[in-house]
Enzyme design. Structure first.
Site, PDB file in Angstrom:
ATOM      1  CB  ALA A   1      33.747  45.624  55.319  1.00 64.95           C
TER       2      ALA A   1
ATOM      3  N   GLY B   1      36.991  49.802  55.072  1.00 66.55           N
ATOM      4  CA  GLY B   1      37.390  49.281  56.377  1.00 66.55           C
ATOM      5  C   GLY B   1      38.906  49.182  56.509  1.00 66.55           C
TER       6      GLY B   1
ATOM      7  CD  GLU C   1      35.763  52.650  58.316  1.00 69.00           C
ATOM      8  OE1 GLU C   1      35.512  51.550  57.795  1.00 69.00           O
ATOM      9  OE2 GLU C   1      34.910  53.359  58.866  1.00 69.00           O
TER      10      GLU C   1
ATOM     11  CD  GLU D   1      33.791  52.748  53.382  1.00 66.81           C
ATOM     12  OE1 GLU D   1      34.291  53.683  52.709  1.00 66.81           O
ATOM     13  OE2 GLU D   1      34.389  52.188  54.303  1.00 66.81           O
TER      14      GLU D   1
HETATM   15  N1  3HC Z   1      34.696  42.219  49.783  1.00 69.21           N
HETATM   16  C1  3HC Z   1      34.535  41.033  49.148  1.00 69.21           C
HETATM   17  N2  3HC Z   1      35.081  40.735  47.957  1.00 69.21           N
HETATM   18  C2  3HC Z   1      35.817  41.680  47.375  1.00 69.21           C
HETATM   19  C3  3HC Z   1      36.024  42.944  47.951  1.00 69.21           C
HETATM   20  C4  3HC Z   1      35.427  43.209  49.218  1.00 69.21           C
HETATM   21  N3  3HC Z   1      35.596  44.375  49.861  1.00 69.21           N
HETATM   22  N4  3HC Z   1      36.803  43.677  47.127  1.00 69.21           N
HETATM   23  C5  3HC Z   1      37.066  42.907  46.063  1.00 69.21           C
HETATM   24  N5  3HC Z   1      36.477  41.687  46.215  1.00 69.21           N
HETATM   25  C6  3HC Z   1      36.558  40.553  45.295  1.00 69.21           C
HETATM   26  C7  3HC Z   1      35.936  40.862  43.947  1.00 69.21           C
HETATM   27  O1  3HC Z   1      34.552  40.594  43.968  1.00 69.21           O
HETATM   28  C8  3HC Z   1      36.689  39.936  43.032  1.00 69.21           C
HETATM   29  O2  3HC Z   1      36.136  38.657  43.174  1.00 69.21           O
HETATM   30  P1  3HC Z   1      36.091  37.658  41.918  1.00 69.21           P
HETATM   31  O3  3HC Z   1      37.510  37.452  41.518  1.00 69.21           O
HETATM   32  O4  3HC Z   1      35.413  36.449  42.461  1.00 69.21           O
HETATM   33  O5  3HC Z   1      35.277  38.361  40.863  1.00 69.21           O
HETATM   34  C9  3HC Z   1      38.092  39.904  43.647  1.00 69.21           C
HETATM   35  O6  3HC Z   1      37.929  40.340  44.993  1.00 69.21           O
HETATM   36  C10 3HC Z   1      39.089  40.798  42.959  1.00 69.21           C
HETATM   37  O7  3HC Z   1      38.542  42.098  42.853  1.00 69.21           O
HETATM   38  P2  3HC Z   1      38.704  42.987  41.525  1.00 69.21           P
HETATM   39  O8  3HC Z   1      38.414  42.169  40.337  1.00 69.21           O
HETATM   40  O9  3HC Z   1      37.919  44.208  41.766  1.00 69.21           O
HETATM   41  O10 3HC Z   1      40.280  43.285  41.565  1.00 69.21           O
HETATM   42  P3  3HC Z   1      41.038  44.580  41.130  1.00 69.21           P
HETATM   43  O11 3HC Z   1      42.470  44.285  41.340  1.00 69.21           O
HETATM   44  O12 3HC Z   1      40.564  45.056  39.815  1.00 69.21           O
HETATM   45  O13 3HC Z   1      40.614  45.710  42.200  1.00 69.21           O
HETATM   46  C11 3HC Z   1      40.188  46.605  44.386  1.00 69.21           C
HETATM   47  C12 3HC Z   1      40.971  45.580  43.544  1.00 69.21           C
HETATM   48  C13 3HC Z   1      40.612  48.031  44.001  1.00 69.21           C
HETATM   49  C14 3HC Z   1      40.492  46.359  45.827  1.00 69.21           C
HETATM   50  C15 3HC Z   1      38.680  46.447  44.087  1.00 69.21           C
HETATM   51  O14 3HC Z   1      38.341  45.102  44.262  1.00 69.21           O
HETATM   52  C16 3HC Z   1      37.766  47.248  44.981  1.00 69.21           C
HETATM   53  O15 3HC Z   1      37.578  48.419  44.742  1.00 69.21           O
HETATM   54  N6  3HC Z   1      37.171  46.600  45.989  1.00 69.21           N
HETATM   55  C17 3HC Z   1      36.162  47.183  46.815  1.00 69.21           C
HETATM   56  C18 3HC Z   1      36.717  48.144  47.798  1.00 69.21           C
HETATM   57  C19 3HC Z   1      35.619  48.650  48.676  1.00 69.21           C
HETATM   58  O16 3HC Z   1      34.575  49.058  48.229  1.00 69.21           O
HETATM   59  N7  3HC Z   1      35.863  48.659  49.986  1.00 69.21           N
HETATM   60  C20 3HC Z   1      34.904  49.136  50.917  1.00 69.21           C
HETATM   61  C21 3HC Z   1      34.061  48.010  51.370  1.00 69.21           C
HETATM   62  S1  3HC Z   1      32.745  48.523  52.427  1.00 69.21           S
HETATM   63  C22 3HC Z   1      33.465  48.760  53.916  1.00 69.21           C
HETATM   64  O17 3HC Z   1      34.635  48.635  54.056  1.00 69.21           O
HETATM   65  C23 3HC Z   1      32.523  49.096  55.035  1.00 69.21           C
HETATM   66  C24 3HC Z   1      33.274  49.543  56.254  1.00 69.21           C
HETATM   67  O18 3HC Z   1      33.308  50.941  56.293  1.00 69.21           O
HETATM   68  C25 3HC Z   1      32.612  49.055  57.498  1.00 69.21           C
END
Ligand code: 3HC
Length: 678
Positions: A63, A102, A105, A125
């Site tokens: 998400a 997400g 999912e 998450e």
């Molecule tokens: N939402 C918004 N922005 C995000 C994001 C997300 N889910 N994931 C990454 N970004 C942004 C980062 O903030 C960063 O922004 P910036 O360049 O302005 O600082 C940019 O994307 C690049 O991210 P990274 O520097 O982390 O890039 P990497 O290549 O090192 O890592 C990744 C990539 C493994 C995808 C890592 O970004 C990550 O782990 N992201 C989060 C994944 C996550 O937690 N997903 C679950 C979200 S909650 C959800 O899905 C709820 C659902 O169940 C309803």
């Protein structure tokens, strides 16, 4: 804004493609596009199957976290997932990069999932203080069983495509071109019954063997202590075995919403962005390019030098390590090898990797062997004169464009830089012990450090898996400067009657892995001791004189038996009581609340000063330092975010009540009703 979702027809297969850089987060426009794509497939009888894939570096990484604090925009992700699953034509997720949260999912809602071998899948998450909120906790256990689902949902670590295939999360791992393979796979499913994960019977493994939930809790107790989300995750997975699908989804929603409204998730989302912001340096010229670091020199093969070396060796960067004497050199390199070998014994690396890392290490007794290094890190005794001597020597022998760094924990980088002919190529790289394990790196920017030198350090930190935070020059930089304030109060409190173990307990209760006195025992009480047993002026002198040097001596503040768990010592308490009586401060019972406030509020105040002086670039950097370097509990967001949660007015009031200083910056923020963090 351009539409992030487009579709392509490949005869009877519709490919829905997301292009939403950098990580294809499932923001509103993406969700709307996915809905449109599925509707297009349903409406067109010529389309017999659907592939969902992403452009760029990854499948949907989750998400869009930035939307969590904004008003909701339809359609929400659970509805999009349901729509995908309900599609009357087979839908295939074609995964590369990371299918996270997400994104995973969405894949679970598809009827089939295929991926390239390098792909990773996961539900991270919990790392944001949440659980999956688009039925992931209900679909995943139905597909792979509760036992396989549990670690994915409750610890949040992603798994490889190979492992995902083994547990049944993936239908196939494909070697060739992902798009072609996905289209071929889709065609093979046309006209066959459509498997829908939500329609699978409840997986019974969690019911027939309910112990798996408690076993998981127990096995991960230390890691999960204090965190709310993992428990909710376990409950949700359990519900998937016990409840019909629709009710399970409802349970997931309740748990998800509770967490989303709580402070832990807010804190952990703050931290997610804080960690990424920390790597950015304000006001660097836009064209600043990091310099290549092909070879690193380390001066000193002691605990720090050895640990620092391992970071580079593990990342495949050759290291030349310098010592003054053969015996120290041998001891140092021996410990590096032993550390690698014990990691290999635990199965975390292969024997080949041990040899590979060791083959990159060159021990030497001659400064001249550092001549061709691009970066030399000094890790010798913490003394200005000694360090300056090393830098004078280095400056003479290393090539002109080499960067020189000091691993000092406290000292003035400008004074060190001043003895070289290249102060603009000098900076601090403050590693934390054990340096091969701890993620934090304070990058200390001297007055004259050049932008590209700083950018090089930040890029290198990322390469060796560190979280780097830039600090200006001051005594102790960000971390140790704040630590000193906590220690000051800990020392004062034991003089006023608080028991040292009570102080540790309050900190452990707050969420630290250990308190200040346990930490002193671990580090060694004799660090910085004058080594004269006849000169006993402080509690520490008395402990050292009594041979109570800490864990390594089997006794320090605590007595240690076989394990690392210490028990409070009467001898030590007597020493403290003696000093306390001499100080004339009197002795009183001190409540846990006062202990907590007196230890933590002065740290907040110091953090505010650090911000005001521009030592830290932003409040969130201070949080990153304390979470990664000192075990501040992640679920509170770090000292600055925690202070915002407590309320700055309350912090100021507490400081005043305890007769402690309040900085102008903190007072002003509190009076204006503002926050330290954004
Ligand atoms: N939402 C918004 N922005 C995000 C994001 C997300 N889910 N994931 C990454 N970004 C942004 C980062 O903030 C960063 O922004 P910036 O360049 O302005 O600082 C940019 O994307 C690049 O991210 P990274 O520097 O982390 O890039 P990497 O290549 O090192 O890592 C990744 C990539 C493994 C995808 C890592 O970004 C990550 O782990 N992201 C989060 C994944 C996550 O937690 N997903 C679950 C979200 S909650 C959800 O899905 C709820 C659902 O169940 C309803």
């Amino acid at each position: 804004m351009t539409d992030p979702i487009r579709t392509e027809r490949h005869d009877d297969v519709l490919v829905i493609i997301s292009d939403n850089p950098p990580v294809n987060a499932l923001g509103a426009a993406v969700r709307q596009g996915l809905e449109r794509g599925i509707k297009e497939a349903e409406a067109n009888s010529g389309i017999k199957a659907v592939v969902i894939r992403c452009d760029g570096r990854t499948f949907f990484a989750g998400a869009d976290i930035t939307e969590f604090t904004k008003p909701p925009v339809q359609p929400m992700l659970p509805e999009v997932c349901d729509l995908i699953e309900a599609c009357s034509k087979p839908v295939i997720a074609a995964i590369h990069g990371t299918a996270l949260g997400g994104g995973c999912e969405v894949a679970l809602a598809c009827h089939y999932r295929i991926a390239v071998p390098s792909a990773k899948l996961g539900l991270p998450e919990v790392k944001l203080g949440l659980i999956p909120g688009a039925a992931g906790t209900q679909r995943l256990p139905r597909l792979v069983g509760a036992e396989a689902a549990l670690p994915l949902v409750a610890s949040g670590d992603p798994i490889s495509a190979k492992r995902a295939k083994v547990i049944g999360l993936l239908d196939a791992v494909v070697e060739g071109d992902l798009v072609e393979e996905a289209i071929r796979f889709a065609r093979g499913r046309i006209g066959k019954p459509i498997p829908r994960t939500s329609e699978l019977a409840n997986n019974r493994d969690g019911i027939t063997n309910p112990a798996i939930f408690d076993d998981f809790r127990q096995a991960n107790a230390r890691k999960l202590r204090g965190f709310e989300a993992p428990n909710a995750a376990i409950e949700a997975v359990k519900a998937a075995g016990e409840l019909p699908y629709a009710q399970g989804v409802q349970r997931e929603r309740e748990l998800f919403m509770q967490l989303m409204m709580g402070t832990q998730s807010a804190a952990m989302r703050h931290y997610f962005f804080a960690e990424r912001a920390a790597n950015k340096i304000d006001n660097l010229p836009a064209d600043t390019q990091p310099l290549p670091i092909r070879k690193v020199g380390i001066v000193g093969a002691g605990t720090m030098g050895g640990g620092i070396s391992m970071n580079f060796l593990s990342a495949g960067i050759p290291v030349t390590v310098l010592e003054m004497e053969d015996s120290a050199l041998e001891r140092g390199t021996g410990i590096i090898r032993k550390n690698y070998e014990s990691t290999a014994k635990k199965g975390r690396i292969t024997a080949e990797q041990v040899e590979q890392a060791m083959s990159l290490l060159t021990p030497t007794l001659e400064y001249i062997d550092l001549a061709d290094c691009d970066l030399v890190i000094e890790a010798v005794y913490e003394n200005m004169g000694v360090k300056q001597d090393v830098f004078r020597e280095l400056d003479k022998v290393v090539k002109d464009d080499a960067i020189l760094a000091s691993n000092t924990s406290y000292l003035d980088i400008n004074e060190i830089a001043a003895v070289t002919s290249r102060p603009e190529q000098v900076l601090g790289l403050h590693f934390f012990s054990p340096a091969n394990v701890m993620r934090l790196l304070e990058v200390v920017r001297g007055d004259r450090t050049r932008p590209d030198v700083l950018a090089t350090a930040m890029a290198l930190a990322k390469k060796i898996g560190k979280v780097a935070v830039v600090s200006g020059v001051c005594h102790g930089f960000i971390g140790n400067r704040m630590l000193a304030k906590r220690q000051e109060q800990a020392n004062a409190l034991i003089m006023e009657g608080a028991k040292y173990w009570e102080i540790d307990e309050v900190m452990v209760e707050f969420g630290f892995p250990m308190g200040p006195f346990q930490m002193a025992d671990l580090a060694g009480i004799d660090i910085g001791w004058h080594r004269d047993p006849a000169r006993v002026e402080t509690v520490r002198d008395a402990l050292c004189a009594a041979g109570r040097l800490g864990q390594k001596a089997g006794k320090g503040f605590y007595d240690y038996g076989d394990g690392r768990q210490g028990t409070p010592s009467e001898e030590v308490q007597e020493i403290i009581t003696r000093f306390s009586a001499q100080s004339g401060k009197g002795s009183r019972d001190i409540a846990a609340e006062e202990i907590r406030e007196r230890l933590l509020y002065p740290m907040v105040n110091e953090g505010a000063l650090i911000l005001d002086e521009g030592i830290a670039q932003r409040a969130s950097d201070i949080d990153v330092v304390w979470i990664n370097g000192y075990g501040w509990p992640l679920y509170t967001g770090g000292p600055m975010f925690w202070a915002d949660t407590v309320g700055l007015a309350k912090v100021v009031e507490g400081l005043e009540q305890h007769g402690l200083p309040v900085s102008g910056y903190l007072r002003q923020k509190a009076e204006a009703g503002e926050r330290l963090t954004r």
